[in-house]
Design a protein around this motif. Structure first.
Motif, PDB file in Angstrom:
ATOM      1  N   GLU A  42       0.860  -1.239  -0.098  1.00  0.00           N
ATOM      2  CA  GLU A  42      -0.048  -0.033  -0.059  1.00  0.00           C
ATOM      3  C   GLU A  42       0.931   1.313  -0.014  1.00  0.00           C
ATOM      4  OE1 GLU A  42      -0.301  -1.654   4.453  1.00  0.00           O
ATOM      5  OE2 GLU A  42      -0.184  -2.587   2.237  1.00  0.00           O
ATOM      6  N   ARG A  43       2.089   1.295   0.902  1.00  0.00           N
ATOM      7  CA  ARG A  43       2.853   2.523   0.577  1.00  0.00           C
ATOM      8  C   ARG A  43       3.340   2.644  -0.734  1.00  0.00           C
ATOM      9  NH1 ARG A  43       4.377   3.586   5.899  1.00  0.00           N
ATOM     10  NH2 ARG A  43       5.334   5.567   4.961  1.00  0.00           N
ATOM     11  N   ALA A  94       1.208   4.247  -2.853  1.00  0.00           N
ATOM     12  CA  ALA A  94       0.916   5.868  -2.706  1.00  0.00           C
ATOM     13  C   ALA A  94       2.198   6.303  -3.375  1.00  0.00           C
ATOM     14  CB  ALA A  94       1.076   5.865  -0.986  1.00  0.00           C
TER      15      ALA A  94
END
Length: 317
Positions: free
Chosen positions: A80-81, A84
């Motif tokens: 998820e990072r 991003a």
């Protein structure tokens, strides 16, 4: 073609981003794998940036990009990072324009997070995956719940075993300290020789090779076990193309088969090539990318000129 270098703030790190090509051309974002940096895309860029706005970036911990620090550094490499980070790069280079996404190796693995995240729906015009499966699809396939393998008992198990054997390095990278010692003891220095012997290519020496290798171990350690134990249902919201090197010693071709449950109709092209085909045959890769981009071109008003995925096919080359 002149290449511009940007620095993009992604919250906990700053990312080095490299942009070339006409400003008003369709944007293509290239995401590199392990233990590479964005330089791995330069031969492909040279084939694309006369027609497209080509954007590549050093992922967190690699090349000239920053690396997470402190006790939470490993978790800062979770999928998820990484998604991003892609969003930050896209916002800085494409604005609100949809972009075409291409990933190789870990760049492909991490890009699946965005391709299957509803938050990116409408932003990604097409996705080309090279030698990097979605971890959720692969894990579901191993469990016999669809994705990445045939599901009849006679064929699924041998295929799964072959992929486990190909993936020996993943288990090695999870060992404490040993992979770091190997990279420091000469693995990074010998990496170009390994590629020359196994891939038949002569890459330029990367001054950040050791840093790429050490930081990138967190990609494996932060994601593989969790996704293996807890696979999610991940459905693509963009048309998908696989460029499949049939002599890949790390990623088995069956991982890109039987994924209609997650992807709908998708495109699959088999290449007589090995894992680092982006360096060995950049013209072939650029041609495959360009063809798929044109099939899913987006007009400046945001409407697709083609719309939807093209018919699935398997083309031996």
């Amino acid at each position: 073609m002149i290449r511009d270098t940007l620095v993009v703030d992604a919250g906990d790190v700053r990312l080095a981003v490299y942009v070339s090509g006409p400003r008003d051309a369709p944007p293509i974002i290239l995401v590199h794998g392990y233990p590479d940096s964005a330089t791995v895309w330069e031969p492909v860029r040279a084939q694309l940036d006369t027609r497209y706005r080509v954007i590549a970036y050093d992922v967190r911990g690699a090349g000239a990009s920053g690396a997470p620090e402190g006790p939470g550094a490993r978790r800062a490499y979770r999928l998820e990072r990484l998604a991003a980070d892609l969003a930050a790069v896209a916002n800085a280079t494409c604005g609100t324009r949809p972009f075409h996404l291409v990933g190789h190796d870990w760049g492909s693995i991490q890009s699946w997070e965005s391709v299957t995240d509803p938050a990116f729906a409408g932003r990604i015009a097409s996705y080309t995956s090279i030698s990097g499966p979605c971890l959720d699809h692969a894990s579901n396939g191993l469990r016999g719940s669809g994705g990445g393998a045939k599901t009849d008992g006679a064929t699924k198990q041998p295929g799964a075993l072959r992929q486990v054997l190909k993936s020996w390095y993943i288990f090695f990278f999870h060992l404490p300290l040993v992979p770091e010692l190997v990279w420091r003891a000469g693995g990074a220095r010998m990496w170009p020789l390994w590629l020359r012997v196994t891939e038949g290519i002569r890459p330029s020496s990367d001054p950040a090779q050791l840093r790429n290798a050490l930081n990138g171990l967190n990609l494996y350690r932060a994601n593989f076990i969790d996704r293996l134990l807890h696979p999610r249902a991940r459905h693509a919201h963009a048309p998908v193309q696989f460029l499949v090197p049939m002599r890949d010693r790390y990623v088995g071709p069956p991982l890109s088969l039987g994924l209609e449950r997650w992807l709908g109709t998708y495109t699959r092209e088999e290449l007589d090539a090995s894992h680092w085909v982006v360096l060995r045959d950049p013209l072939r890769i650029a041609t495959g990318i360009g063809r798929f981009v044109e099939q899913h071109a987006v007009r400046r008003d945001g409407e697709g000129s083609e719309g939807g995925a093209v018919n699935a096919r398997t083309a031996g080359v």
